[in-house]
Design an enzyme around this catalytic site. Sequence first.
Site, short mmCIF file in Angstrom:
data_model
loop_
_atom_site.label_atom_id
_atom_site.label_comp_id
_atom_site.label_asym_id
_atom_site.label_seq_id
_atom_site.Cartn_x
_atom_site.Cartn_y
_atom_site.Cartn_z
CG ASP A 106 -5.38 -3.02 5.64
OD1 ASP A 106 -5.67 -2.60 6.78
OD2 ASP A 106 -6.13 -3.76 4.99
CG ASP B 130 -3.88 -5.73 7.78
OD1 ASP B 130 -4.62 -6.17 8.69
OD2 ASP B 130 -3.93 -6.14 6.60
#
Length: 208
Positions: A199, A202
């Site tokens: 991700d 993130d």
Amino acid sequence: MSNVKASPHPLVAHKLSFLRQKDTEPKKFRELVREIAALLAYEATADLEIMPRQVQTPLAEMQGWELREKIGLVPILRAGLGMVEGIWELMPSAEVWHIGLYRDEHTLKPVQYYNKLPIEPTVQMSLILDPMLATGGSAVATVDILKKWGVKKIKFVGLIGAPEGIHALQTAHPDVPIHLAAIDDHLNERGYIVPGLGDAGDRQFGTG
Ligand code: PRP
Ligand code: URA
């Protein structure tokens, strides 16, 4: 895949491998995103239009050049933010217009939550910045927004693209060139690029 370019540059390949590495910490991750973005932007802007400009050097007058078009950098929040700084250093007169989209984790469709574009377009060409071109939903939605705004020339600059996302963007907007660091293998059942890097939001912001 004619309008898709995966960078052949060894520096991009080198940096991207460290970016993918799962234990690369957010500080290093952000640094790499910034650096790769600048290298990709260098390639993506090779055909920018320029116009003559008179220059007086300490020795003589000569004809130089300046950029003809106003450029807009359009990061897709959140993950595209990390790509801005490195590119902005190369073209400090660019405007930066943020588009807020997140991907619904069930439908994988983009949901818009931020858009402060003024009514009239203020740039002639836009670089959409987003590290990940997965299903392509976010990229297609952003091109839709920019075209509706009135921008005629749009390019997508991303780090990793999946064949599915490239196909979706090319089908919806065949006029938009796609510049990537790499084209990966496939999407998994949750819409993540494999092998990818996980991700991108993130990993930059330490929220994973
Ligand atoms: C990620 C990424 C893209 C989008 C790509 O954002 O940064 O914007 O997913 O997926 P798609 O091609 O399938 O649309 P995300 O929704 O995770 O939001 P974030 O950047 O805020 O983490
Ligand atoms: N968004 C990400 O951050 N990573 C992916 O692999 C797909 C979408």
